[in-house]
Write an enzyme that holds these catalytic residues in place. Sequence first.
Site, mmCIF file in Angstrom:
data_model
loop_
_atom_site.group_PDB
_atom_site.id
_atom_site.type_symbol
_atom_site.label_atom_id
_atom_site.label_comp_id
_atom_site.label_asym_id
_atom_site.label_seq_id
_atom_site.Cartn_x
_atom_site.Cartn_y
_atom_site.Cartn_z
ATOM 1 N N GLU A 61 17.081 25.473 -13.615
ATOM 2 C CA GLU A 61 16.484 25.700 -14.931
ATOM 3 C C GLU A 61 16.221 24.408 -15.715
ATOM 4 O OE1 GLU A 61 17.999 28.926 -17.226
ATOM 5 O OE2 GLU A 61 18.219 30.220 -15.471
ATOM 6 N N HIS A 70 5.539 -3.569 -12.839
ATOM 7 C CA HIS A 70 6.871 -3.505 -13.457
ATOM 8 C C HIS A 70 7.262 -4.948 -13.755
ATOM 9 C CE1 HIS A 70 10.864 -2.309 -14.429
ATOM 10 N NE2 HIS A 70 11.410 -2.440 -13.230
ATOM 11 N N THR A 121 2.044 1.009 7.050
ATOM 12 C CA THR A 121 1.014 1.487 6.113
ATOM 13 C C THR A 121 -0.363 0.852 6.359
ATOM 14 O OG1 THR A 121 2.087 0.004 4.518
ATOM 15 C CG2 THR A 121 2.332 2.335 4.134
ATOM 16 N N TYR A 173 0.851 -1.202 0.000
ATOM 17 C CA TYR A 173 0.000 0.000 0.000
ATOM 18 C C TYR A 173 0.882 1.246 0.000
ATOM 19 C CZ TYR A 173 -4.523 2.275 0.688
ATOM 20 O OH TYR A 173 -5.675 3.021 0.513
ATOM 21 N N GLU A 179 15.958 4.634 -16.665
ATOM 22 C CA GLU A 179 16.163 5.292 -15.367
ATOM 23 C C GLU A 179 17.645 5.399 -15.029
ATOM 24 O OE1 GLU A 179 13.521 2.937 -13.029
ATOM 25 O OE2 GLU A 179 14.966 1.362 -12.608
ATOM 26 N N GLN A 211 2.303 2.922 -5.550
ATOM 27 C CA GLN A 211 1.381 2.339 -6.538
ATOM 28 C C GLN A 211 0.185 1.658 -5.878
ATOM 29 O OE1 GLN A 211 1.438 2.231 -10.126
ATOM 30 N NE2 GLN A 211 2.911 3.858 -9.810
HETATM 31 N N1 LIG Z 1 6.832 4.318 -7.424
HETATM 32 C C1 LIG Z 1 6.098 4.389 -8.529
HETATM 33 O O1 LIG Z 1 5.373 5.345 -8.743
HETATM 34 C C2 LIG Z 1 6.119 3.260 -9.535
HETATM 35 C C3 LIG Z 1 5.867 3.535 -10.889
HETATM 36 C C4 LIG Z 1 5.704 2.456 -11.773
HETATM 37 C C5 LIG Z 1 5.836 1.145 -11.308
HETATM 38 N N2 LIG Z 1 6.145 0.926 -9.991
HETATM 39 C C6 LIG Z 1 6.231 -0.451 -9.520
HETATM 40 O O2 LIG Z 1 5.211 -0.642 -8.550
HETATM 41 C C7 LIG Z 1 5.615 -1.644 -7.611
HETATM 42 C C8 LIG Z 1 5.483 -1.086 -6.215
HETATM 43 O O3 LIG Z 1 6.410 -0.031 -6.059
HETATM 44 P P1 LIG Z 1 6.107 1.213 -5.108
HETATM 45 O O4 LIG Z 1 7.072 2.287 -5.517
HETATM 46 O O5 LIG Z 1 4.654 1.512 -5.090
HETATM 47 O O6 LIG Z 1 6.547 0.620 -3.700
HETATM 48 P P2 LIG Z 1 6.579 1.406 -2.290
HETATM 49 O O7 LIG Z 1 6.017 2.772 -2.413
HETATM 50 O O8 LIG Z 1 7.945 1.220 -1.738
HETATM 51 O O9 LIG Z 1 5.545 0.566 -1.409
HETATM 52 C C9 LIG Z 1 5.769 -0.775 -1.117
HETATM 53 C C10 LIG Z 1 4.619 -1.298 -0.286
HETATM 54 O O10 LIG Z 1 4.779 -2.702 -0.173
HETATM 55 C C11 LIG Z 1 4.742 -3.072 1.196
HETATM 56 N N3 LIG Z 1 5.559 -4.258 1.401
HETATM 57 C C12 LIG Z 1 6.908 -4.369 1.324
HETATM 58 N N4 LIG Z 1 7.274 -5.651 1.535
HETATM 59 C C13 LIG Z 1 6.128 -6.351 1.736
HETATM 60 C C14 LIG Z 1 5.840 -7.710 2.024
HETATM 61 N N5 LIG Z 1 6.810 -8.615 2.132
HETATM 62 N N6 LIG Z 1 4.545 -8.069 2.179
HETATM 63 C C15 LIG Z 1 3.550 -7.181 2.050
HETATM 64 N N7 LIG Z 1 3.760 -5.861 1.800
HETATM 65 C C16 LIG Z 1 5.045 -5.473 1.652
HETATM 66 C C17 LIG Z 1 5.240 -1.841 1.933
HETATM 67 O O11 LIG Z 1 4.777 -1.899 3.259
HETATM 68 P P3 LIG Z 1 5.740 -1.480 4.498
HETATM 69 O O12 LIG Z 1 5.500 -0.020 4.658
HETATM 70 O O13 LIG Z 1 5.212 -2.317 5.595
HETATM 71 O O14 LIG Z 1 7.160 -1.835 4.124
HETATM 72 C C18 LIG Z 1 4.551 -0.743 1.125
HETATM 73 O O15 LIG Z 1 3.199 -0.621 1.499
HETATM 74 C C19 LIG Z 1 7.047 -2.019 -7.995
HETATM 75 O O16 LIG Z 1 6.986 -3.170 -8.818
HETATM 76 C C20 LIG Z 1 7.521 -0.809 -8.805
HETATM 77 O O17 LIG Z 1 8.538 -1.105 -9.737
HETATM 78 C C21 LIG Z 1 6.278 1.953 -9.101
#
Ligand SMILES: NC(=O)c1ccc[n+]([C@@H]2O[C@H](COP(=O)([O-])OP(=O)(O)OC[C@H]3O[C@@H](n4cnc5c(N)ncnc54)[C@H](OP(=O)(O)O)[C@@H]3O)[C@@H](O)[C@H]2O)c1
Length: 337
Positions: free
Chosen positions: A240, A117, A62, A33, A204, A36
């Site tokens: 800029e 992803h 979260t 949570y 990236e 994404q």
């Molecule tokens: N960031 C972006 O905008 C973006 C854009 C495109 C694609 N993506 C893709 O979207 C996916 C998620 O990325 P994100 O950036 O959204 O991640 P994020 O913001 O770091 O959030 C990760 C979430 O997963 C939870 N989590 C971590 N380990 C876990 C586990 N073992 N079991 C259950 N929950 C767990 C975390 O909870 P805790 O707080 O408890 O650790 C947190 O709620 C990835 O595949 C990424 O490549 C992201």
Amino acid sequence: MSQTLTPAPLPVFKEKDCDLSIIRGRRVAVIGYGSQGRTHALNLRDSGVTDIVVGLKPGSPTRAKAQADGFVALTAGEATAQADVVAVMVSDEAHRDLWTREIEPKIRPGAALIFAHGLSVRFGLVQPRPDLDVILASPKGIGPRIRDLYEAGEGVFCLFGVHQDATGAAHALGLSYAAALGCGRKGILETTFAAECESDLFGEQVVLCGGVAELIDAAFMKLVEAGYPPEVAWFECFYEVKLVTDLMFERGVAGAFAKISNTAEYGAYLTGPRVIGEASRDAMDDVLGEVRDGSFVRRLMADYDVGSPELLARRRLLGDRLIEQVGARLGRIAAEH
Ligand SMILES: NC(=O)c1ccc[n+]([C@@H]2O[C@H](COP(=O)([O-])OP(=O)(O)OC[C@H]3O[C@@H](n4cnc5c(N)ncnc54)[C@H](OP(=O)(O)O)[C@@H]3O)[C@@H](O)[C@H]2O)c1
């Protein structure tokens, strides 16, 4: 690369091509949570998906946020066991362990897995059973921005792909999911996990994060070392960048160049190819090779497996850079009344 290449355009789907009733009829588990996960859960719900559970670690910080937003928060395994569609919205390094410990033992036969992803599937960190649908729905935006646009009645582009179609329904289900995120309002482009993942890692590293950050810092430090005031160097090499890239985003590079001074444009033609010369192009070949042959992901996971010491050490060094201190000082001055 030859500028005369004419690759075939990707198939593009809009809202009218997607059947929202498919995802509305499924129970969806959103695992994670964060950036994404929260956006996917909220957009799905506002698109009429009524049966959503969130999966999180016990004691996750979260969890309270998910509950405050009105979702039932379970463990990842519990949420998976109840779901027709499991959206894996957890940071990529965590997919392997999450998969083997919680999702694989619990996921129902014939369920669908959705990834934002392609990394973990492309590089074999997750190897889904043959009975599962495996779908990529990768909105091209940072989570909170996707949410803001959705609420404003807009959307972002989405890269979409089907890695495994066990049920024969994966394609329609994936389009339905992407449309529920709001992406059908903009465009859902069909590609593959490999193309999305490899180009994302390359982009990236070479441009968005690695390349831009190093270009800015190297140019900033060059001016400072030559005796120019750091504040002036900060405006020219950092501040800029946003003004010009916003213009490029709105109008394309040629359109942006039509808006800048002739002096800036002429200098760009002379100097751009000198800064990004043969050495840079050779480095890009190396980076693409390391992405494709998996050595980058192996290094990422080796660091993760011992607590990410390299990531954390490099993060600390970045924060110590002079450009950060100058930016922070100017930020404080701007905030003063
Ligand atoms: N960031 C972006 O905008 C973006 C854009 C495109 C694609 N993506 C893709 O979207 C996916 C998620 O990325 P994100 O950036 O959204 O991640 P994020 O913001 O770091 O959030 C990760 C979430 O997963 C939870 N989590 C971590 N380990 C876990 C586990 N073992 N079991 C259950 N929950 C767990 C975390 O909870 P805790 O707080 O408890 O650790 C947190 O709620 C990835 O595949 C990424 O490549 C992201």
